[in-house]
Design a protein around this motif. Sequence first.
Motif, short mmCIF file in Angstrom:
data_model
loop_
_atom_site.label_atom_id
_atom_site.label_comp_id
_atom_site.label_asym_id
_atom_site.label_seq_id
_atom_site.Cartn_x
_atom_site.Cartn_y
_atom_site.Cartn_z
N UNK A 132 0.84 -1.20 0.00
CA UNK A 132 0.00 0.00 0.00
C UNK A 132 0.87 1.25 0.00
N UNK A 133 1.94 1.19 0.75
CA UNK A 133 2.87 2.32 0.78
C UNK A 133 3.45 2.55 -0.61
N UNK A 166 1.13 6.68 -6.85
CA UNK A 166 0.07 7.64 -7.15
C UNK A 166 0.57 9.06 -6.90
N UNK A 167 1.32 9.20 -5.81
CA UNK A 167 1.86 10.52 -5.47
C UNK A 167 2.76 11.04 -6.59
N UNK A 216 1.09 3.29 -13.68
CA UNK A 216 1.01 3.04 -12.25
C UNK A 216 2.07 2.03 -11.84
N UNK A 224 2.70 10.21 -9.74
CA UNK A 224 1.90 10.53 -10.93
C UNK A 224 1.16 11.85 -10.73
N UNK A 225 0.64 12.06 -9.52
CA UNK A 225 -0.09 13.32 -9.27
C UNK A 225 0.82 14.52 -9.42
N UNK A 271 2.08 1.66 -3.55
CA UNK A 271 1.06 2.16 -4.46
C UNK A 271 0.81 3.65 -4.20
N UNK A 272 0.77 4.02 -2.91
CA UNK A 272 0.56 5.43 -2.57
C UNK A 272 1.69 6.28 -3.14
N UNK A 317 1.19 15.12 -12.98
CA UNK A 317 -0.01 15.73 -13.57
C UNK A 317 -0.06 17.21 -13.24
N UNK A 318 0.26 17.52 -11.96
CA UNK A 318 0.18 18.93 -11.53
C UNK A 318 1.17 19.79 -12.30
N UNK A 326 -2.30 8.49 -18.02
CA UNK A 326 -2.34 7.71 -16.78
C UNK A 326 -3.10 6.42 -17.02
N UNK A 327 -2.42 5.31 -16.95
CA UNK A 327 -3.07 4.01 -17.08
C UNK A 327 -2.35 3.00 -16.18
N UNK A 328 -2.77 1.74 -16.28
CA UNK A 328 -2.22 0.72 -15.38
C UNK A 328 -0.73 0.59 -15.49
N UNK A 349 0.34 -5.08 -6.64
CA UNK A 349 0.13 -4.69 -8.03
C UNK A 349 0.72 -5.71 -8.99
#
Lengths: 480, 249
Positions: free
Chosen positions: A349-350, A356-357, A378, A359-360, A352-353, A363-364, A373-375, A408
């Motif tokens: 989980x850490x 995501x972080x 990720x 990628x965000x 994956x987070x 994006x920003x 953004x796709x699998x 994942x």
Amino acid sequence: MDLKIIPLMQKLCLDVIKIGRIPNHMALILDGNRRFAARFNEGSLFGNTIGFDRLFEVIKITRYLGVRYCTIYIFSIENFKRSKDEVQSLFDLIEEKIIYFLENINKLKKMGNHSLVPKKLYSMMSKLYLETRMGTDYYLNIAFAYTSRDEIAYSINTIANGLKTKDLTELDVDESLLNACTYLGDLPKVDLLIRTSEPSWLQKFYMNVLNNGRIPNHLAIILDGNRRYATRMNKETQFGHRAGFDRITEIFNFTRYTAVRYCTIYIFSIENFKRSPDEVKILMELAEEKFDEFLMNIDEFRNLGICVKFFGNPSMVPKNLYSTMCKIQMETKMETKYFLNFAFAYTSRDEITHSISTICKGLKSEVITESDVDESLLNDCTYLGDLPKVDLLLRTSGVVRLSDFLLLQIADAQIIFMDCTWPEFSFLKCLYCLIQYQRCQHLVEKSNHHQSTKASMEFRKKCNDDIWKNIKHSSKAIID
Amino acid sequence: MNGKMHQRNFVYKLLWHLVHTVFTIFKCIHDIYLQLECKLIEWRLGNRCEAQILDNLQKATAKLKKMPKHLTILLGTEEPSHNDLAKLVLWSLTAGISFISFYDVQGKLKMNEEELKESVKRILPKTANVIWHNPECSYKNGFSGPKIHVQVLTQKDGHKALVETCKNLSKSNLEISIQAVDEDLRKQYKFPDPDLGIYFGDYFNLCGYPPWQIRLTEFLNIPSHHNLKDYKLINVLRRYNKCEQRVGK
């Protein structure tokens, strides 16, 4: 006499024995040379010469079996009481053999009272010791001009001197210190991860048979059951963890010779920090010890083409340990034959987070767009982004959950749960898992889902570069 | 030299086939043994009507200390049998499981979801409330009596959901932490994390099941969901009770 060639029949017998436990450190008292010579109506020199030949055979066999330390009693201080001629002829014989040793053996250390050994012999022995110092495959220790009481007295003397000069305090003096101050104090060494010896003939045979079917490209293992194993053996948990580490050595050595190219191992989870502070401390110290050994023998990894990677949350790892881990990664960065990955301070989980972080952030800062953004993106932004998907996940000790490991990456993997604890996960059990894998893999491949194609390669490359920049930076910060 | 190598490779190949044949034979014997065991159990239990089965199930599960809150079923490559799946919903309700989800990677169940709804309606008692969760109907509240939440998941609820979460989080200004990801995913997954997962067949493959939620799920096996028997479910629940969750400790 060649130290490498072993006749086939002997090899077969040895391979059978190898399946069971082999002593790590074997000690021999050679005795009976003169009696043997008397039986043949020969002088003692004859007996001693044959004794040496027999010694070489034993060295050859034990080396093949996997015994790493062999300590041999050649000449006791008490033997000086023999007749002058006999002592002299013994010394001449030893001189002759040392010259032979100088050409052949990996490591030879002498232990014994220096002052009693004739100077010429002593200088030859020292030369031999210096020449073989860097060998780590097999340790041959020869006791010459030695008695145990003399050694213990020497050890006590060293400690007493240390107490006088206040280098030690009385609290430091215990059994292990007494042991460590003997002539060969560093003897009980922990085993290294990589063994340069080849797998046995029988193991190779099994692998040749199995290679006719599918072999997983990426193997992931959750080691579990170290503590249960230790309690079953009535030892403390550290024993279980060390046994677990030895098992990693064996399994990894075996898989290196199959088509398995990636091996990912779950060593320490972020959840494990919840354990008692003592246990966490012990685990961290064990990890530090093992990784320091890796670092000292990094050339072995490079020779075998092994790329070692650590992944997990860097902020949770103690700084020194993290620097060592980064250094190991930097040193083996360019290797591409086999990839050994260790998950340390990791939960999925850490990871994956974190992905995501990343990628965000991308994006920003508009480096990528939403449609990118796709699998697969990720997947690529995880700690070990460029890792292929796991083909086979093994978990030992009968537990049937995933415990936050590579969630994942195991989407298409075959998962096998084994009932034995990790230190008991033998070569044969590993074979059993591979056969299970082969039996069902064609069905698995039919039902696999496909990922979309990769876009925004630059962003992925940048993420990877950032990770390596951090690793490089941390590897230089080794605090002494 | 080449000829010798060919010979050797031929021997290895032969041995490989031999090893796998031996394994297959052992597996067949094992399967026959399991079938005989089942037949024995059924003979001992005798012919039971539905009410008796439910009664037995309730008694057996009442003795168990812990019951999974959310049971998830990985259908895998098996052809979905609506009757058996409906039975599973009924038995889960009886056992006290609040949430049940079916992971249908092939999409066949999702296509025929209405049929499944009908099958479930037919065999469940009138007092029971089945709350179906799918995009069309929203969560209904205010039911009394035994209720169970049912959901059919497909591949798009798996990794793609994480991608959606990623896009959602990038638009919001929240700090991206494990809790934030968890909350956003909960909106899509709706159910709590599964405690127990059941997979069918000889091997265990997730087939792209939503990765985030299954970190502590216990996965147990039932050979097939066709002709599913209640004692198989009871066995699985008993085994689930023996699992000790240490969560790192």
